[in-house]
Scaffold this motif. Structure first.
Motif, PDB file in Angstrom:
ATOM      1  N   ALA A 173      11.013 -15.963   1.867  1.00  0.00           N
ATOM      2  CA  ALA A 173      10.946 -14.770   1.078  1.00  0.00           C
ATOM      3  C   ALA A 173      12.216 -14.382   0.245  1.00  0.00           C
ATOM      4  CB  ALA A 173      10.902 -13.731   2.685  1.00  0.00           C
TER       5      ALA A 173
ATOM      6  N   LYS B 232       7.485 -11.365  -8.419  1.00  0.00           N
ATOM      7  CA  LYS B 232       5.878 -11.120  -7.363  1.00  0.00           C
ATOM      8  C   LYS B 232       5.140 -11.092  -8.684  1.00  0.00           C
ATOM      9  CE  LYS B 232       4.232  -7.333  -4.629  1.00  0.00           C
ATOM     10  NZ  LYS B 232       3.942  -8.570  -3.371  1.00  0.00           N
TER      11      LYS B 232
ATOM     12  N   PRO C 285       6.605 -13.468   0.085  1.00  0.00           N
ATOM     13  CA  PRO C 285       6.921 -11.925   0.064  1.00  0.00           C
ATOM     14  C   PRO C 285       8.481 -11.383  -0.049  1.00  0.00           C
ATOM     15  CG  PRO C 285       6.796 -13.590   1.950  1.00  0.00           C
ATOM     16  CD  PRO C 285       6.148 -14.691   1.343  1.00  0.00           C
TER      17      PRO C 285
ATOM     18  N   LEU D 289      11.305  -8.373  -0.116  1.00  0.00           N
ATOM     19  CA  LEU D 289      11.717  -7.952   1.072  1.00  0.00           C
ATOM     20  C   LEU D 289      13.180  -7.210  -0.005  1.00  0.00           C
ATOM     21  CD1 LEU D 289      12.140 -10.167   3.735  1.00  0.00           C
ATOM     22  CD2 LEU D 289      10.381  -8.651   3.619  1.00  0.00           C
TER      23      LEU D 289
ATOM     24  N   PRO E 243       1.557 -16.223   4.164  1.00  0.00           N
ATOM     25  CA  PRO E 243       1.705 -14.971   4.593  1.00  0.00           C
ATOM     26  C   PRO E 243       2.708 -14.466   5.814  1.00  0.00           C
ATOM     27  CG  PRO E 243      -0.133 -15.672   5.412  1.00  0.00           C
ATOM     28  CD  PRO E 243       0.753 -17.296   5.043  1.00  0.00           C
ATOM     29  N   LEU E 244       3.304 -13.495   5.750  1.00  0.00           N
ATOM     30  CA  LEU E 244       3.811 -12.746   6.649  1.00  0.00           C
ATOM     31  C   LEU E 244       3.076 -12.904   8.008  1.00  0.00           C
ATOM     32  CD1 LEU E 244       5.777  -9.761   5.586  1.00  0.00           C
ATOM     33  CD2 LEU E 244       7.294 -12.079   5.590  1.00  0.00           C
ATOM     34  N   THR E 245       2.370 -12.611   8.073  1.00  0.00           N
ATOM     35  CA  THR E 245       1.213 -13.145   9.575  1.00  0.00           C
ATOM     36  C   THR E 245       1.266 -14.262  10.258  1.00  0.00           C
ATOM     37  OG1 THR E 245      -0.943 -13.266   7.865  1.00  0.00           O
ATOM     38  CG2 THR E 245      -0.307 -10.769   8.608  1.00  0.00           C
TER      39      THR E 245
ATOM     40  N   MET F  92       5.351  -3.389   8.548  1.00  0.00           N
ATOM     41  CA  MET F  92       5.883  -4.231   7.244  1.00  0.00           C
ATOM     42  C   MET F  92       7.356  -5.092   8.304  1.00  0.00           C
ATOM     43  SD  MET F  92       9.120  -1.717   5.834  1.00  0.00           S
ATOM     44  CE  MET F  92       9.208  -0.209   7.177  1.00  0.00           C
TER      45      MET F  92
ATOM     46  N   TYR G  85       6.757  -3.748  -1.907  1.00  0.00           N
ATOM     47  CA  TYR G  85       7.497  -4.195  -0.510  1.00  0.00           C
ATOM     48  C   TYR G  85       7.323  -5.102   0.118  1.00  0.00           C
ATOM     49  CZ  TYR G  85      11.009  -5.324  -4.609  1.00  0.00           C
ATOM     50  OH  TYR G  85      12.098  -4.870  -5.860  1.00  0.00           O
ATOM     51  N   ASP G  86       6.914  -6.025   0.908  1.00  0.00           N
ATOM     52  CA  ASP G  86       6.628  -6.341   2.037  1.00  0.00           C
ATOM     53  C   ASP G  86       7.571  -5.838   3.086  1.00  0.00           C
ATOM     54  OD1 ASP G  86       4.174  -7.857   1.206  1.00  0.00           O
ATOM     55  OD2 ASP G  86       5.927  -8.855   0.297  1.00  0.00           O
ATOM     56  N   GLY G  87       8.279  -5.501   2.786  1.00  0.00           N
ATOM     57  CA  GLY G  87       9.366  -4.929   4.002  1.00  0.00           C
ATOM     58  C   GLY G  87      11.115  -4.814   3.657  1.00  0.00           C
TER      59      GLY G  87
END
Ligand code: PEP
Ligand code: MN
Length: 370
Positions: free
Chosen positions: A161, A188, A195, A197, A7-9, A18, A222-224
């Motif tokens: 991503a 998705k 992720p 974007l 995950p992005l984290t 984001m 969206y995540d960013g």
């Protein structure tokens, strides 16, 4: 599939609420890169972007500054603390990017649909612990996008991503590359852990549309974002009309709203439940109506066959398109939407009229007496 993506984290990169990437389309000179980065100083960026090798549609246009620009990116990282990234299109690009210790690399929209190119890039990345972004292919080909992601995953990339930058489409619209949101929404649905974007810059092709399109992407969870920002957009050597100035970028970031999937609010829940119930009922009616419409189409098919009349009636089809567009307009429905919907309905009506030819329904009708 792809169950252990990070995950992005867990990417180890800055995520200011984001994923946020900004920087010029192309690295043009050390000064241009430095001026752009200086104007973004203080913004928390996941990474600062610049194209080093540019995949230009026509030869003879600026094809990027090449490998020397990797050192300019590294200088930006040293001076401003931004992680830095660039597009890679060949194994040689990957090797140079890894030598320069880029923090992120991405695969561009022209490379993604080429399985040989993506496999070569994936092989060159094997064992490298670098995050990779994969832009959607120029054509409307979800499988090719998916396949490219799989090739990188199979090469051991876990910080992966997708970047949605829009698609070549024949329908005229305000976009340089049509969003066709249904395609990334389907990606998705199939890979919820990947992720996602948005690159509103290449989607819009013009700066004024970038902020609302960025918000539209955030509204779709969206995540960013990846956004083209140039210290002096009107002087840019590539994609000048779509690049934001640093001031425009800051203004956009300040006004963007990050959305959540639910509100944790009882009155929201009550209201949304009512509205969803209304939608469910309307959808039931739509399906009933479509079924009735197709039944009538079947009867028409039989009648036409009996009289040796063609299934396709070009004049009638023209008339349907025009009258439905008029009716839709009076109800404030978008002309594009209604045209696309009726193309689908018409295609299905033709299919059901032709069904008997494929042995799927009733007896052959006897020809009419001459
Ligand atoms: C870019 O990001 O500079 C670029 C060339 O984008 P795309 O591959 O989406 O066209
Ligand atoms: Mn560009």
């Amino acid at each position: 599939m792809m169950s252990d993506l990070f995950p992005l984290t867990r990417w180890g990169l800055p995520m200011p609420g984001m994923f946020l990437c900004a920087g010029p389309c192309s690295a043009e000179s050390p000064e241009q890169l430095r001026r752009t980065a200086a104007a973004l100083a203080g913004c928390t960026l996941t990474f600062f972007r610049a194209g080093v090798w540019k995949p230009r549609t026509r030869p003879g246009t600026f094809a990027g500054a090449g490998e020397q620009a990797l050192a300019w990116l590294a200088a930006v990282r040293d001076e401003f603390g931004f992680p830095v990234g660039a597009e890679v299109g060949t194994p040689a690009h990957v090797e140079a990017a890894l030598r320069a210790r880029l923090d992120v690399v991405w695969i561009g929209a022209r490379t993604t649909p080429d399985p040989f190119a993506v496999q070569n890039i994936a092989d060159a990345l094997r064992g490298a612990d670098v995050p990779v972004l994969v832009k959607n292919p120029v054509s409307q080909d979800l499988e090719a996008w998916f396949g490219a992601l799989e090739r990188l995953y199979n090469a051991g990339i876990r910080r992966l991503a997708a970047v949605h930058r829009g698609f070549a489409a024949s329908t005229e619209g305000p976009y340089r590359n049509a969003p066709l949101w249904r395609i990334p929404i389907e990606l998705k649905r199939r890979l919820p852990q990947l992720p996602l974007l948005c690159d509103p810059s290449h989607m819009c092709g013009r700066a004024d549309m970038v902020p609302p399109t960025a918000q539209a992407a955030l509204d779709l969870l969206y995540d960013g974002l990846m956004v083209e920002v140039h210290c002096c957009p009107q002087e840019a050597w590539s994609d000048a009309p779509q690049q934001l100035s640093p001031a425009q970028f800051r203004q956009m970031i300040a006004s963007l709203q990050i959305r959540r999937e639910s509100a944790d609010n009882p009155s929201f829940e009550t209201e949304i439940r009512k509205l969803r119930h209304a939608i469910d009922e309307i959808d039931g009616e739509i399906i009933d109506l479509l079924a009735r419409r197709m039944d009538v189409a079947r009867q028409m098919g039989r009648l036409k066959r009996r009289h040796r009349v063609s299934t396709l009636q070009p004049e009638r089809w023209k008339e349907i398109l025009a009258s439905r567009a008029g009716a839709a307009d009076r109800k404030r429905l978008s002309a594009d939407f209604i045209a696309q919907l009726y193309e689908l309905i018409h295609e299905e009506a033709i299919r059901v009229q032709e069904e008997p030819l494929f042995g799927q329904t009733e007896q052959q009708d006897a020809p009419p007496a001459p």
